[in-house]
Design a protein around this motif. Structure first.
Motif, PDB file in Angstrom:
ATOM      1  N   PRO A 232       0.804  -1.232   0.000  1.00 36.64           N
ATOM      2  CA  PRO A 232       0.000   0.000   0.000  1.00 36.64           C
ATOM      3  C   PRO A 232       0.835   1.279   0.000  1.00 36.64           C
ATOM      4  CG  PRO A 232      -0.944  -1.594   1.515  1.00 36.64           C
ATOM      5  CD  PRO A 232       0.346  -2.182   1.043  1.00 36.64           C
ATOM      6  N   ILE A 233       2.016   1.247   0.585  1.00 33.93           N
ATOM      7  CA  ILE A 233       2.853   2.457   0.628  1.00 33.93           C
ATOM      8  C   ILE A 233       3.332   2.843  -0.770  1.00 33.93           C
ATOM      9  CG2 ILE A 233       5.072   3.358   1.476  1.00 33.93           C
ATOM     10  CD1 ILE A 233       4.562   1.806   4.068  1.00 33.93           C
ATOM     11  N   CYS A 234       3.341   1.898  -1.687  1.00 34.68           N
ATOM     12  CA  CYS A 234       3.819   2.150  -3.048  1.00 34.68           C
ATOM     13  C   CYS A 234       2.688   2.489  -4.017  1.00 34.68           C
ATOM     14  CB  CYS A 234       4.593   0.936  -3.562  1.00 34.68           C
ATOM     15  SG  CYS A 234       6.100   0.594  -2.618  1.00 34.68           S
ATOM     16  N   ARG A 235       1.499   2.724  -3.512  1.00 33.63           N
ATOM     17  CA  ARG A 235       0.371   3.036  -4.392  1.00 33.63           C
ATOM     18  C   ARG A 235       0.415   4.491  -4.867  1.00 33.63           C
ATOM     19  NH1 ARG A 235      -4.427   0.065  -0.804  1.00 33.63           N
ATOM     20  NH2 ARG A 235      -3.734  -2.091  -1.258  1.00 33.63           N
ATOM     21  N   GLY A 236       0.065   4.682  -6.133  1.00 28.42           N
ATOM     22  CA  GLY A 236      -0.113   6.030  -6.669  1.00 28.42           C
ATOM     23  C   GLY A 236       1.167   6.726  -7.087  1.00 28.42           C
ATOM     24  N   ALA A 303       4.336   8.912  -1.034  1.00 31.40           N
ATOM     25  CA  ALA A 303       4.877   7.734  -0.362  1.00 31.40           C
ATOM     26  C   ALA A 303       4.873   7.927   1.150  1.00 31.40           C
ATOM     27  CB  ALA A 303       6.293   7.452  -0.861  1.00 31.40           C
ATOM     28  N   ILE A 304       5.229   9.119   1.616  1.00 34.03           N
ATOM     29  CA  ILE A 304       5.243   9.395   3.057  1.00 34.03           C
ATOM     30  C   ILE A 304       3.828   9.355   3.626  1.00 34.03           C
ATOM     31  CG2 ILE A 304       5.761  11.130   4.820  1.00 34.03           C
ATOM     32  CD1 ILE A 304       8.293  10.077   3.756  1.00 34.03           C
ATOM     33  N   VAL A 305       2.894  10.003   2.949  1.00 34.90           N
ATOM     34  CA  VAL A 305       1.521  10.049   3.460  1.00 34.90           C
ATOM     35  C   VAL A 305       0.879   8.666   3.389  1.00 34.90           C
ATOM     36  CG1 VAL A 305      -0.759  11.120   3.195  1.00 34.90           C
ATOM     37  CG2 VAL A 305       1.321  12.492   2.890  1.00 34.90           C
ATOM     38  N   ASN A 306       1.162   7.918   2.321  1.00 37.94           N
ATOM     39  CA  ASN A 306       0.694   6.524   2.270  1.00 37.94           C
ATOM     40  C   ASN A 306       1.163   5.763   3.505  1.00 37.94           C
ATOM     41  OD1 ASN A 306      -0.479   6.878  -0.236  1.00 37.94           O
ATOM     42  ND2 ASN A 306       1.090   5.776  -1.380  1.00 37.94           N
ATOM     43  N   ALA A 307       2.431   5.956   3.864  1.00 43.45           N
ATOM     44  CA  ALA A 307       3.001   5.241   5.009  1.00 43.45           C
ATOM     45  C   ALA A 307       2.325   5.642   6.313  1.00 43.45           C
ATOM     46  CB  ALA A 307       4.502   5.516   5.090  1.00 43.45           C
ATOM     47  N   ILE A 308       2.001   6.917   6.448  1.00 42.45           N
ATOM     48  CA  ILE A 308       1.319   7.372   7.662  1.00 42.45           C
ATOM     49  C   ILE A 308      -0.055   6.725   7.759  1.00 42.45           C
ATOM     50  CG2 ILE A 308       0.408   9.384   8.893  1.00 42.45           C
ATOM     51  CD1 ILE A 308       2.643  11.037   7.558  1.00 42.45           C
ATOM     52  N   LEU A 309      -0.786   6.695   6.623  1.00 41.44           N
ATOM     53  CA  LEU A 309      -2.106   6.052   6.628  1.00 41.44           C
ATOM     54  C   LEU A 309      -1.963   4.566   6.972  1.00 41.44           C
ATOM     55  CD1 LEU A 309      -2.979   8.740   5.299  1.00 41.44           C
ATOM     56  CD2 LEU A 309      -4.360   7.389   3.699  1.00 41.44           C
ATOM     57  N   TRP A 310      -0.987   3.915   6.358  1.00 38.19           N
ATOM     58  CA  TRP A 310      -0.821   2.479   6.576  1.00 38.19           C
ATOM     59  C   TRP A 310      -0.512   2.184   8.041  1.00 38.19           C
ATOM     60  CZ3 TRP A 310       3.567  -0.573   7.833  1.00 38.19           C
ATOM     61  CH2 TRP A 310       3.376  -1.947   7.697  1.00 38.19           C
ATOM     62  N   THR A 311       0.381   2.966   8.656  1.00 34.93           N
ATOM     63  CA  THR A 311       0.717   2.713  10.061  1.00 34.93           C
ATOM     64  C   THR A 311      -0.443   3.066  10.988  1.00 34.93           C
ATOM     65  OG1 THR A 311       1.721   4.916  10.316  1.00 34.93           O
ATOM     66  CG2 THR A 311       3.185   3.087   9.699  1.00 34.93           C
ATOM     67  N   ALA A 312      -1.338   3.963  10.534  1.00 33.99           N
ATOM     68  CA  ALA A 312      -2.528   4.299  11.317  1.00 33.99           C
ATOM     69  C   ALA A 312      -3.655   3.297  11.082  1.00 33.99           C
ATOM     70  CB  ALA A 312      -3.006   5.709  10.975  1.00 33.99           C
ATOM     71  N   LYS A 313      -3.393   2.312  10.238  1.00 32.02           N
ATOM     72  CA  LYS A 313      -4.370   1.269   9.879  1.00 32.02           C
ATOM     73  C   LYS A 313      -5.605   1.868   9.219  1.00 32.02           C
ATOM     74  CE  LYS A 313      -2.652  -1.852  13.460  1.00 32.02           C
ATOM     75  NZ  LYS A 313      -2.927  -2.640  14.667  1.00 32.02           N
ATOM     76  N   VAL A 314      -5.316   2.866   8.373  1.00 33.08           N
ATOM     77  CA  VAL A 314      -6.346   3.493   7.538  1.00 33.08           C
ATOM     78  C   VAL A 314      -6.117   3.002   6.111  1.00 33.08           C
ATOM     79  CG1 VAL A 314      -7.182   5.671   6.589  1.00 33.08           C
ATOM     80  CG2 VAL A 314      -6.575   5.516   9.007  1.00 33.08           C
ATOM     81  N   GLU A 315      -7.168   2.637   5.431  1.00 32.48           N
ATOM     82  CA  GLU A 315      -7.062   2.103   4.078  1.00 32.48           C
ATOM     83  C   GLU A 315      -6.408   3.119   3.150  1.00 32.48           C
ATOM     84  OE1 GLU A 315      -7.191  -0.475   0.919  1.00 32.48           O
ATOM     85  OE2 GLU A 315      -7.611  -0.902   3.045  1.00 32.48           O
ATOM     86  N   VAL A 316      -5.368   2.683   2.461  1.00 29.69           N
ATOM     87  CA  VAL A 316      -4.697   3.539   1.486  1.00 29.69           C
ATOM     88  C   VAL A 316      -5.400   3.365   0.140  1.00 29.69           C
ATOM     89  CG1 VAL A 316      -2.529   4.063   0.308  1.00 29.69           C
ATOM     90  CG2 VAL A 316      -2.489   3.268   2.692  1.00 29.69           C
ATOM     91  N   PRO A 317      -5.919   4.434  -0.478  1.00 28.67           N
ATOM     92  CA  PRO A 317      -6.612   4.290  -1.763  1.00 28.67           C
ATOM     93  C   PRO A 317      -5.710   3.647  -2.817  1.00 28.67           C
ATOM     94  CG  PRO A 317      -6.941   6.492  -0.849  1.00 28.67           C
ATOM     95  CD  PRO A 317      -5.897   5.820   0.004  1.00 28.67           C
ATOM     96  N   GLU A 318      -6.324   2.960  -3.770  1.00 28.91           N
ATOM     97  CA  GLU A 318      -5.553   2.307  -4.832  1.00 28.91           C
ATOM     98  C   GLU A 318      -4.717   3.313  -5.611  1.00 28.91           C
ATOM     99  OE1 GLU A 318      -4.989  -0.819  -5.585  1.00 28.91           O
ATOM    100  OE2 GLU A 318      -6.144  -1.443  -3.823  1.00 28.91           O
ATOM    101  N   SER A 319      -5.201   4.546  -5.722  1.00 31.00           N
ATOM    102  CA  SER A 319      -4.465   5.588  -6.443  1.00 31.00           C
ATOM    103  C   SER A 319      -3.517   6.354  -5.526  1.00 31.00           C
ATOM    104  CB  SER A 319      -5.441   6.571  -7.084  1.00 31.00           C
ATOM    105  OG  SER A 319      -6.296   7.148  -6.099  1.00 31.00           O
ATOM    106  N   GLY A 320      -3.418   5.909  -4.277  1.00 25.85           N
ATOM    107  CA  GLY A 320      -2.547   6.582  -3.320  1.00 25.85           C
ATOM    108  C   GLY A 320      -3.269   7.678  -2.561  1.00 25.85           C
ATOM    109  N   ALA A 321      -2.646   8.143  -1.502  1.00 26.27           N
ATOM    110  CA  ALA A 321      -3.242   9.177  -0.664  1.00 26.27           C
ATOM    111  C   ALA A 321      -3.317  10.508  -1.410  1.00 26.27           C
ATOM    112  CB  ALA A 321      -2.410   9.357   0.605  1.00 26.27           C
ATOM    113  N   ARG A 322      -4.254  11.329  -0.992  1.00 19.52           N
ATOM    114  CA  ARG A 322      -4.339  12.693  -1.529  1.00 19.52           C
ATOM    115  C   ARG A 322      -3.217  13.537  -0.926  1.00 19.52           C
ATOM    116  NH1 ARG A 322      -9.783  15.907  -1.314  1.00 19.52           N
ATOM    117  NH2 ARG A 322      -8.329  17.360  -2.308  1.00 19.52           N
TER     118      ARG A 322
END
Length: 606
Positions: A232-236, A303-322
């Protein structure tokens, strides 16, 4: 609704379906003075409603009581507005949880390690993704802020010491037991060599890996590769070229998952990894993030924001975080050092034909002769009009400047060279070692990789002790390297009354923050160069002590004394004792830093 206190500003956050114009009228209804409300802007959309933020800057001209009353009025009206509105369609709070972003005050050159500014920018990205950021300068003093935090993001000095050695150690351990996530950026992913045996196992148990601070480093440009594109961290985002400071030889647990890799110094280096702690909780560490310009890159930011969402156990969108925050959050704030440096200071005669024409902090000197003038240092490009005004206010003409010289090739002394050369037509004289840096507009500097200015052609490349003569006045260039490779101390003689005096303008004897004196691959001879500099400085005869910055020689205080002095009084700028004391002090600092760095083990730092 919440109130966040941040660096003297107060932000009131609320969720509303009103327009921005209605929000502005609300401020007027609270009888908040227009200058009191700094900004009101759209932050994001939550369901059918819009989330707004109002940043209020306390007005120093208002009495505290008046300020408090206005804030209470505005807060009360906002609370009434929000309470009167329907909740989200699912009946739940629109926030997906809180994220604590911890930074600190700057400790590196402007444009790098922008800890708190980066935290605030990432916080705005998190708002776009439904998370509530709390940005803190250091560990929060109010433990209530830790309640319901989903993940902690640390961008500071080595966080092993910050988190595990501080007075908040017990709070950190409890949060980790609760399964709170952890993200570390750049230097925060490290542990100091001296603490590796004591803190290493616990730190790696939380983070899944680490880098031992100052053991292997490279500033380079490389393709940033995804090692696990499906994570998930590599999305978008996809692979791209990145210029950064890379930490070599990270220690990564077998249970961690390497995600990002660069190639530098002929080796592949993992620069980001994810880790799921056996007891619960997720962690992500990246050793990237030295230069703030990288955070302005959408892929890097995502990539950084994806990682924050992932560690917070929040679903990372397929296109990556906004991460599409407004430019006002992405751009760097003004450099406070430059703002201070460019403040005007009264031009004045120092002694004889030597005049101070610089700003409050950035020294520039005009040495006049019958056949044209010397000018030492141009400051920033923005400093040039100030220098021109100073020269002309003293009764001289800029077109008579024939020789443009420099103390050393850092932006605060030479970024205005191209503009001054265009203005005056002067020849530019630069010491060998700094010539290419000035000619290319900043390329090839040690440490200050991101600093750039308008390139300035160099007419004469100087060698050590080379003389430059105009109108019977001769200046001697002394190579005093270390601060830069071509750092230059200028000397000449002036006559006042029936006496002659030796003038010395020190280029710089300073070991700047971040300078490495030991095993420095980028500038391997730096310690020997500094040693040479102090040998030279101690050998120079000096009556009038000047320098590249006015603070070297107490310029402001001496100027005030000169204004009050009677004609019979000694010129306060004649200060041979001050020169010797300053050189002794700076040599002591250099030798102390060198001794400390020699004690560090296995240091391959650039």
């Amino acid at each position: 609704m919440e109130t966040i206190h941040d660096s003297g500003r107060i932000r009131l956050l609320g969720v509303s379906n009103v327009t921005l114009e209605q929000l502005q009228r609300l401020c007027q209804g609270a009888r908040v003075r227009p200058r009191f409300v700094q900004t009101g802007y759209l932050v994001g959309r939550v369901g059918e409603r819009l989330e707004y933020a109002i940043t209020i800057c306390p007005d120093s001209f208002l009495r505290f009581a008046e300020t408090t009353i206005m804030l209470k009025r505005l807060l009360a009206l906002l609370v009434l507005m929000v309470v009167a509105l329907p909740v989200a369609a699912n009946g739940q709070s629109p926030s997906k949880g809180k994220v604590l972003l911890i930074g600190k005050q700057p400790d590196h050159p402007y444009g790098s390690h922008m800890y708190l500014h980066t935290g605030r920018m990432l916080g705005e990205c998190l708002r776009l993704n439904g998370l509530e950021p709390i940005v803190s300068d250091g560990w929060p003093k109010d433990s209530a802020l830790l309640r319901d935090v989903k993940t902690i993001v640390v961008y500071t000095t080595p966080a092993a010491e910050f988190l595990l050695d501080g007075p908040h150690r017990d709070q950190v351990e409890e949060l980790m037991k609760q399964g709170v996530g952890l993200v570390t950026i750049h230097w925060a992913s490290a542990v100091l060599q001296k603490n590796l045996d004591r803190l290493g196992d616990q730190w790696i148990g939380y983070l899944g890996g680490t880098w031992v601070s100052n053991v292997g480093l490279s500033t380079d440009t490389s393709e940033l590769k995804q090692l696990s594109p499906k994570h998930p961290i590599c999305r978008g985002w996809s692979n791209y070229e990145l210029h950064d400071e890379y930490y070599l030889n990270p220690t990564i647990s077998k249970q961690a998952q390497p995600l990002l890799q660069v190639t530098t110094k002929g080796q592949d280096v993992v620069v980001g990894w994810a880790f799921e702690r056996p007891g619960g909780g997720r962690a992500y560490a990246t050793t990237l993030g030295h230069f703030y310009s990288n955070f302005q890159n959408e892929s890097f930011r995502r990539a950084i924001v994806n990682a924050i969402l992932w560690t917070a156990k929040v679903e990372v969108p397929e296109s990556g975080a906004r991460v599409d925050v407004p430019d006002e959050f992405l751009k760097l704030p003004p450099d406070p050092a430059q703002a201070t440096s460019d403040a005007a200071f009264p031009p004045h005669r120092v002694i004889g034909n030597t005049y101070y024409v610089g700003s409050k902090a950035l020294a520039s000197y005009l040495i006049t002769t019958p056949d044209g003038h010397f000018l030492i240092n141009s400051g920033y490009e923005e400093t040039v009009p100030l220098i021109r005004a100073s020269v002309e206010s003293l009764g001289f003409k800029m077109r008579d400047v024939k020789a443009l010289l420099a103390s050393h090739a850092h932006a605060d002394h030479v970024a205005g060279h191209a503009k001054l050369k265009e203005l005056t037509g002067a020849k530019v004289y630069v010491m060998r070692g700094d010539d290419a840096v000035i000619a290319t507009g900043g390329q090839g500097q040690y440490l200050y990789d991101e600093s750039r200015w308008i390139p300035c052609p160099v007419d004469v490349v100087l060698d050590d002790t080379q003389k430059v003569t105009l109108g019977g006045v001769t200046l001697v260039s002394h190579r005093t390297p270390g601060h830069t490779r071509g750092c230059t101390t200028w000397t000449w003689q002036v006559a006042e009354g029936d006496k002659k005096y030796d003038v010395v303008v020190i280029g710089s004897p300073n070991v700047n923050p971040g300078y490495r004196l030991v095993k420095n691959r980028g500038y391997p001879e730096i310690a020997a160069d500094f040693d040479k500099t102090f040998t030279v400085l101690k050998s120079l005869p000096c009556d009038v002590f000047l320098g590249a910055h006015g603070e070297y020689y107490g310029m402001a205080a001496k100027y005030e004394r000169a204004q009050r002095a009677k004609e019979s009084d000694k010129n306060p700028f004649i200060d041979p004792e001050g020169y010797r004391a300053y050189v002794k002090l700076k040599e002591g600092v250099f030798r102390s830093i060198l001794a400390d760095q020699n004690l560090e083990k296995d240091d391959n730092r650039q």
